[in-house]
Write an enzyme that holds these catalytic residues in place. Structure first.
Site, mmCIF file in Angstrom:
data_model
loop_
_atom_site.group_PDB
_atom_site.id
_atom_site.type_symbol
_atom_site.label_atom_id
_atom_site.label_comp_id
_atom_site.label_asym_id
_atom_site.label_seq_id
_atom_site.Cartn_x
_atom_site.Cartn_y
_atom_site.Cartn_z
ATOM 1 N N ASN A 1 11.181 4.657 -2.240
ATOM 2 C CA ASN A 1 10.632 3.417 -1.700
ATOM 3 C C ASN A 1 11.678 2.631 -0.909
ATOM 4 O OD1 ASN A 1 8.307 4.137 -2.910
ATOM 5 N ND2 ASN A 1 8.500 2.750 -4.657
ATOM 6 N N PRO B 1 0.816 -1.220 0.000
ATOM 7 C CA PRO B 1 0.000 0.000 0.000
ATOM 8 C C PRO B 1 0.850 1.270 0.000
ATOM 9 C CG PRO B 1 -0.067 -1.084 2.148
ATOM 10 C CD PRO B 1 0.702 -1.987 1.244
ATOM 11 N N ASP B 2 0.333 2.327 -0.630
ATOM 12 C CA ASP B 2 0.998 3.632 -0.520
ATOM 13 C C ASP B 2 0.486 4.309 0.754
ATOM 14 O OD1 ASP B 2 -1.541 4.430 -1.247
ATOM 15 O OD2 ASP B 2 -0.973 5.291 -3.167
ATOM 16 N N PHE B 3 0.812 5.575 0.927
ATOM 17 C CA PHE B 3 0.329 6.296 2.110
ATOM 18 C C PHE B 3 -1.106 6.757 1.936
ATOM 19 C CE2 PHE B 3 4.517 8.019 3.979
ATOM 20 C CZ PHE B 3 4.518 7.012 4.918
ATOM 21 N N ARG B 4 -1.348 7.382 0.743
ATOM 22 C CA ARG B 4 -2.547 8.214 0.628
ATOM 23 C C ARG B 4 -3.639 7.635 -0.258
ATOM 24 N NH1 ARG B 4 2.012 10.864 1.082
ATOM 25 N NH2 ARG B 4 2.183 12.353 2.771
ATOM 26 N N ASP C 1 11.045 -0.758 -0.405
ATOM 27 C CA ASP C 1 10.614 -2.146 -0.601
ATOM 28 C C ASP C 1 11.630 -2.995 -1.360
ATOM 29 O OD1 ASP C 1 10.313 -1.283 -3.274
ATOM 30 O OD2 ASP C 1 8.183 -0.859 -2.992
ATOM 31 N N HIS D 1 15.394 7.142 0.846
ATOM 32 C CA HIS D 1 14.826 6.958 2.182
ATOM 33 C C HIS D 1 15.345 5.701 2.862
ATOM 34 C CE1 HIS D 1 11.327 9.873 1.088
ATOM 35 N NE2 HIS D 1 12.413 10.488 1.461
HETATM 36 P P1 CNA Z 1 2.323 8.650 -1.426
HETATM 37 O O1 CNA Z 1 2.297 9.977 -0.781
HETATM 38 O O2 CNA Z 1 1.513 7.554 -0.840
HETATM 39 O O3 CNA Z 1 1.863 8.875 -2.933
HETATM 40 C C1 CNA Z 1 1.697 7.798 -3.818
HETATM 41 C C2 CNA Z 1 1.124 8.334 -5.112
HETATM 42 O O4 CNA Z 1 1.058 7.254 -6.010
HETATM 43 C C3 CNA Z 1 -0.274 8.915 -4.967
HETATM 44 O O5 CNA Z 1 -0.271 10.251 -5.445
HETATM 45 C C4 CNA Z 1 -1.162 8.006 -5.853
HETATM 46 O O6 CNA Z 1 -2.053 8.759 -6.645
HETATM 47 C C5 CNA Z 1 -0.150 7.343 -6.741
HETATM 48 N N1 CNA Z 1 -0.506 5.960 -7.120
HETATM 49 C C6 CNA Z 1 -0.773 4.921 -6.312
HETATM 50 N N2 CNA Z 1 -0.971 3.789 -7.017
HETATM 51 C C7 CNA Z 1 -0.864 4.150 -8.329
HETATM 52 C C8 CNA Z 1 -0.978 3.446 -9.550
HETATM 53 N N3 CNA Z 1 -1.224 2.123 -9.591
HETATM 54 N N4 CNA Z 1 -0.805 4.128 -10.709
HETATM 55 C C9 CNA Z 1 -0.562 5.469 -10.697
HETATM 56 N N5 CNA Z 1 -0.422 6.189 -9.568
HETATM 57 C C10 CNA Z 1 -0.572 5.533 -8.394
HETATM 58 O O7 CNA Z 1 3.803 8.082 -1.593
HETATM 59 P P2 CNA Z 1 5.164 8.872 -1.865
HETATM 60 O O8 CNA Z 1 6.135 7.849 -2.335
HETATM 61 O O9 CNA Z 1 4.976 10.104 -2.643
HETATM 62 O O10 CNA Z 1 5.526 9.335 -0.395
HETATM 63 C C11 CNA Z 1 6.741 9.238 0.006
HETATM 64 C C12 CNA Z 1 6.869 8.309 1.238
HETATM 65 C C13 CNA Z 1 6.008 7.090 1.203
HETATM 66 C C14 CNA Z 1 8.250 7.797 1.209
HETATM 67 O O11 CNA Z 1 8.874 8.178 2.379
HETATM 68 C C15 CNA Z 1 8.167 6.272 1.130
HETATM 69 O O12 CNA Z 1 9.213 5.692 1.823
HETATM 70 C C16 CNA Z 1 6.856 5.954 1.751
HETATM 71 N N6 CNA Z 1 6.284 4.650 1.371
HETATM 72 C C17 CNA Z 1 6.995 3.721 0.665
HETATM 73 C C18 CNA Z 1 6.404 2.517 0.292
HETATM 74 C C19 CNA Z 1 7.207 1.498 -0.484
HETATM 75 O O13 CNA Z 1 8.420 1.371 -0.266
HETATM 76 N N7 CNA Z 1 6.572 0.762 -1.416
HETATM 77 C C20 CNA Z 1 5.065 2.260 0.649
HETATM 78 C C21 CNA Z 1 4.376 3.245 1.385
HETATM 79 C C22 CNA Z 1 4.979 4.437 1.738
#
Ligand code: CNA
Length: 253
Positions: free
Chosen positions: A107, A32-35, A109, A124
């Site tokens: 990321n 999952p993402d954050f938002r 991951d 990060h």
């Molecule tokens: P965020 O703030 O959660 O933003 C993610 C963005 O991705 C959002 O604007 C969504 O609209 C977009 N999104 C999600 N899924 C899709 C998709 N399938 N296609 C197109 N767009 C999509 O995450 P950020 O990375 O901007 O925030 C930075 C933080 C989140 C960092 O410090 C990360 O370390 C942290 N994080 C990392 C992970 C990971 O490693 N996978 C997971 C969750 C949070």
């Protein structure tokens, strides 16, 4: 030419691409993402009544309540996520097309490494190593991976908590990232993928590179970001689907 054709033409002509990725590139891998609607805030946030989503990665919060971070880590390690089509495409831009100047990922991951990228900065941090928060003893992933898979807090032999070398809010980013942000090497295209561009200073990277080299910038992200106006091409659509369409034209993988 439609927008996608123009984007393909820009990618095709570029030889030194800088790519910034965020959590959105890994949602199709089950992380999952954050938002987003299935974002971390919706499960860890509600379970622990987090004051705000980023508290999972806030260093002061971690010292008081480390369990939400280890719950997030468990989800990451137990499910053994695999690279998406977009991760593989970016790896091919480096290894097959030799077009990558630098991949910078927010990321944690490790999916870009798993896909085969080497020219990269994990701005990060990483789970590969960890340190005791009190005595500073260093640990390697194989020493604590089992605990991460169980969502357990990792304890040092001195009794204090061991924290994987993830950069939490309130901690410094790696010098390699700060150096690149201050002085990016010659670049002819910036691609920004799957990030809300809300976390400083990572979100400043695309603008910093554009300011130095005056080059085109592409954004692929479902939602809008605070920096949309700075981009020349924006695709508000799914990342994997977009890369599949790009690949239909450029036939890289
Ligand atoms: P965020 O703030 O959660 O933003 C993610 C963005 O991705 C959002 O604007 C969504 O609209 C977009 N999104 C999600 N899924 C899709 C998709 N399938 N296609 C197109 N767009 C999509 O995450 P950020 O990375 O901007 O925030 C930075 C933080 C989140 C960092 O410090 C990360 O370390 C942290 N994080 C990392 C992970 C990971 O490693 N996978 C997971 C969750 C949070």
């Amino acid at each position: 030419m439609d927008k996608l054709e123009k984007i393909c033409s820009v990618i095709d002509k570029s030889q030194k691409i800088v790519i910034l990725t965020g959590a959105g590139i890994s949602t199709s891998c089950g992380i999952p993402d954050f938002r987003g609607p299935t974002g971390i805030y919706n499960y860890v946030g509600k379970k622990y009544n987090l004051p705000y989503p980023e508290a999972v990665f806030d260093i002061d919060y971690f010292y008081q309540k480390p369990q939400p971070f280890f719950d997030f880590s468990k989800e990451l390690f137990i499910n053994k996520p695999q690279p998406s089509f977009a991760h593989k495409y970016i790896a091919a831009l480096e290894n097959k097309a030799n077009k990558l100047n630098m991949l910078v990922t927010q990321n944690i991951d490790m999916l870009h490494e798993l896909a085969g990228n080497k020219k990269m900065i994990a701005c990060h941090g990483t789970y590969h190593t960890a340190h005791c928060t009190k005595c500073g003893k260093k640990y390697m992933l194989n020493q604590y991976e089992a605990k991460l898979k169980n969502g357990e807090i990792i304890n040092c032999e001195c009794g204090s908590i061991v924290k994987p070398d993830i950069v939490f809010f309130g901690e410094s980013l790696p010098a390699s990232f700060i150096d690149f942000l201050d002085n990016p090497t010659p670049t002819d295209l910036v691609m920004t993928i799957g990030t809300s561009l809300t976390v400083q200073p990572a979100c400043l990277l695309p603008i910093a590179v554009k300011r130095k080299y005056d080059i085109p910038m592409i954004l692929i992200n479902k939602d809008s970001t605070p920096y949309d106006k700075a981009f020349d091409y924006i695709i508000n659509d799914d990342i994997d689907e977009t890369f599949k369409r790009i690949n239909e034209q450029l036939k890289l993988i």
